[in-house]
Write a protein that holds these residues in place. Structure first.
Motif, PDB file in Angstrom:
ATOM      1  N   SER A 274       0.829  -1.208   0.000  1.00 40.53           N
ATOM      2  CA  SER A 274       0.000   0.000   0.000  1.00 40.53           C
ATOM      3  C   SER A 274       0.862   1.256   0.000  1.00 40.53           C
ATOM      4  CB  SER A 274      -0.938   0.022   1.214  1.00 40.53           C
ATOM      5  OG  SER A 274      -0.209   0.159   2.409  1.00 40.53           O
ATOM      6  N   PHE A 275       0.277   2.339  -0.533  1.00 42.70           N
ATOM      7  CA  PHE A 275       0.955   3.637  -0.567  1.00 42.70           C
ATOM      8  C   PHE A 275      -0.095   4.728  -0.426  1.00 42.70           C
ATOM      9  CE2 PHE A 275       2.264   7.505  -2.651  1.00 42.70           C
ATOM     10  CZ  PHE A 275       3.552   7.698  -2.184  1.00 42.70           C
ATOM     11  N   ALA A 276       0.211   5.733   0.389  1.00 49.63           N
ATOM     12  CA  ALA A 276      -0.678   6.880   0.557  1.00 49.63           C
ATOM     13  C   ALA A 276       0.168   8.123   0.762  1.00 49.63           C
ATOM     14  CB  ALA A 276      -1.612   6.672   1.743  1.00 49.63           C
ATOM     15  N   ALA A 277      -0.379   9.282   0.391  1.00 51.14           N
ATOM     16  CA  ALA A 277       0.310  10.562   0.579  1.00 51.14           C
ATOM     17  C   ALA A 277      -0.658  11.567   1.182  1.00 51.14           C
ATOM     18  CB  ALA A 277       0.836  11.073  -0.759  1.00 51.14           C
ATOM     19  N   ALA A 278      -0.091  12.519   1.952  1.00 50.71           N
ATOM     20  CA  ALA A 278      -0.884  13.578   2.582  1.00 50.71           C
ATOM     21  C   ALA A 278      -0.043  14.843   2.629  1.00 50.71           C
ATOM     22  CB  ALA A 278      -1.284  13.182   4.000  1.00 50.71           C
ATOM     23  N   ALA A 279      -0.691  15.993   2.580  1.00 51.09           N
ATOM     24  CA  ALA A 279       0.027  17.247   2.786  1.00 51.09           C
ATOM     25  C   ALA A 279       0.732  17.149   4.129  1.00 51.09           C
ATOM     26  CB  ALA A 279      -0.944  18.418   2.762  1.00 51.09           C
ATOM     27  N   SER A 280       1.961  17.599   4.190  1.00 55.43           N
ATOM     28  CA  SER A 280       2.783  17.457   5.385  1.00 55.43           C
ATOM     29  C   SER A 280       2.061  17.931   6.645  1.00 55.43           C
ATOM     30  CB  SER A 280       4.080  18.238   5.204  1.00 55.43           C
ATOM     31  OG  SER A 280       4.946  18.004   6.276  1.00 55.43           O
ATOM     32  N   GLY A 281       1.989  17.048   7.631  1.00 55.58           N
ATOM     33  CA  GLY A 281       1.395  17.362   8.915  1.00 55.58           C
ATOM     34  C   GLY A 281      -0.124  17.307   8.979  1.00 55.58           C
ATOM     35  N   SER A 282      -0.793  17.086   7.845  1.00 57.67           N
ATOM     36  CA  SER A 282      -2.259  17.108   7.841  1.00 57.67           C
ATOM     37  C   SER A 282      -2.880  15.805   8.339  1.00 57.67           C
ATOM     38  CB  SER A 282      -2.792  17.401   6.438  1.00 57.67           C
ATOM     39  OG  SER A 282      -2.623  16.278   5.590  1.00 57.67           O
ATOM     40  N   GLY A 283      -2.202  14.681   8.116  1.00 57.83           N
ATOM     41  CA  GLY A 283      -2.756  13.390   8.491  1.00 57.83           C
ATOM     42  C   GLY A 283      -3.876  12.914   7.583  1.00 57.83           C
ATOM     43  N   ARG A 284      -4.154  13.637   6.504  1.00 54.25           N
ATOM     44  CA  ARG A 284      -5.229  13.271   5.568  1.00 54.25           C
ATOM     45  C   ARG A 284      -4.638  12.481   4.394  1.00 54.25           C
ATOM     46  NH1 ARG A 284      -7.022  19.215   5.715  1.00 54.25           N
ATOM     47  NH2 ARG A 284      -8.079  19.295   7.721  1.00 54.25           N
ATOM     48  N   PHE A 285      -4.312  11.245   4.669  1.00 53.74           N
ATOM     49  CA  PHE A 285      -3.676  10.411   3.651  1.00 53.74           C
ATOM     50  C   PHE A 285      -4.680   9.991   2.588  1.00 53.74           C
ATOM     51  CE2 PHE A 285      -0.654   9.967   7.110  1.00 53.74           C
ATOM     52  CZ  PHE A 285       0.548  10.036   6.430  1.00 53.74           C
ATOM     53  N   VAL A 286      -4.222  10.042   1.342  1.00 57.33           N
ATOM     54  CA  VAL A 286      -5.019   9.592   0.200  1.00 57.33           C
ATOM     55  C   VAL A 286      -4.325   8.368  -0.372  1.00 57.33           C
ATOM     56  CG1 VAL A 286      -5.881  10.193  -2.089  1.00 57.33           C
ATOM     57  CG2 VAL A 286      -5.801  11.935  -0.289  1.00 57.33           C
ATOM     58  N   GLU A 287      -5.033   7.238  -0.357  1.00 57.26           N
ATOM     59  CA  GLU A 287      -4.477   5.982  -0.866  1.00 57.26           C
ATOM     60  C   GLU A 287      -4.350   6.024  -2.386  1.00 57.26           C
ATOM     61  OE1 GLU A 287      -3.482   3.080   0.690  1.00 57.26           O
ATOM     62  OE2 GLU A 287      -3.850   3.920   2.678  1.00 57.26           O
ATOM     63  N   ALA A 288      -3.268   5.482  -2.877  1.00 53.92           N
ATOM     64  CA  ALA A 288      -3.066   5.352  -4.316  1.00 53.92           C
ATOM     65  C   ALA A 288      -3.356   3.912  -4.715  1.00 53.92           C
ATOM     66  CB  ALA A 288      -1.627   5.704  -4.683  1.00 53.92           C
ATOM     67  N   ARG A 289      -3.925   3.736  -5.878  1.00 50.91           N
ATOM     68  CA  ARG A 289      -4.112   2.372  -6.395  1.00 50.91           C
ATOM     69  C   ARG A 289      -2.749   1.866  -6.813  1.00 50.91           C
ATOM     70  NH1 ARG A 289      -9.528   2.794 -10.113  1.00 50.91           N
ATOM     71  NH2 ARG A 289     -10.884   3.393  -8.393  1.00 50.91           N
ATOM     72  N   LEU A 290      -2.390   0.740  -6.243  1.00 51.08           N
ATOM     73  CA  LEU A 290      -1.043   0.244  -6.448  1.00 51.08           C
ATOM     74  C   LEU A 290      -1.043  -1.275  -6.421  1.00 51.08           C
ATOM     75  CD1 LEU A 290       2.034   1.123  -6.485  1.00 51.08           C
ATOM     76  CD2 LEU A 290       1.966   0.847  -4.007  1.00 51.08           C
TER      77      LEU A 290
END
Length: 121
Positions: free
Chosen positions: A37-53
């Motif tokens: 799995s992989f997810a990214a979020a704006a630094s410090g926001s904790g709002r991770f968005v999962e990428a299809r991987l």
């Protein structure tokens, strides 16, 4: 009439400027375990968005991932969350997607980034 057209053009340009920007990150799994799995979020926001991987096998398998960011330099710093098949979670904080085009899981530190490795009990 020209004033109206110019105003509409400028308004359209302002709308484009305010839109999210997409950065492409080459995720290369140089760790021994597979990435699931992989997810990214704006630094410090904790709002991770999962990428299809699809599963990335350890030892060099890779994929290109699109990351939508806020416009301007403020959107460049992202927190990355990477899940491995053995249950380990790697969180890379403050990764600059504007400056770096790739992320290798075996090389945790990049610039002013901070890495946190969390393990599953």
């Amino acid at each position: 009439m020209r004033t109206v057209c110019l105003f509409a053009l400028l308004g359209g340009a302002a709308c484009v400027h305010a839109a999210e920007k997409t950065h492409y990150l080459d995720l290369v799994n140089t760790a021994p375990d597979s990435i699931v799995s992989f997810a990214a979020a704006a630094s410090g926001s904790g709002r991770f968005v999962e990428a299809r991987l699809a599963t990335l096998l350890g030892g060099g398998d890779g994929a290109t991932i699109a990351i939508a960011t806020a416009p301007g330099r403020e959107g460049c710093l992202q927190d990355l969350r990477i899940g491995f098949a053995n249950g380990r979670i790697l969180i890379q904080k403050n990764f600059d997607v504007c400056r770096y085009r790739s992320y290798h899981t075996g090389r945790y530190l990049r610039g002013s980034a901070q890495t946190v490795v969390a393990t599953v009990p």
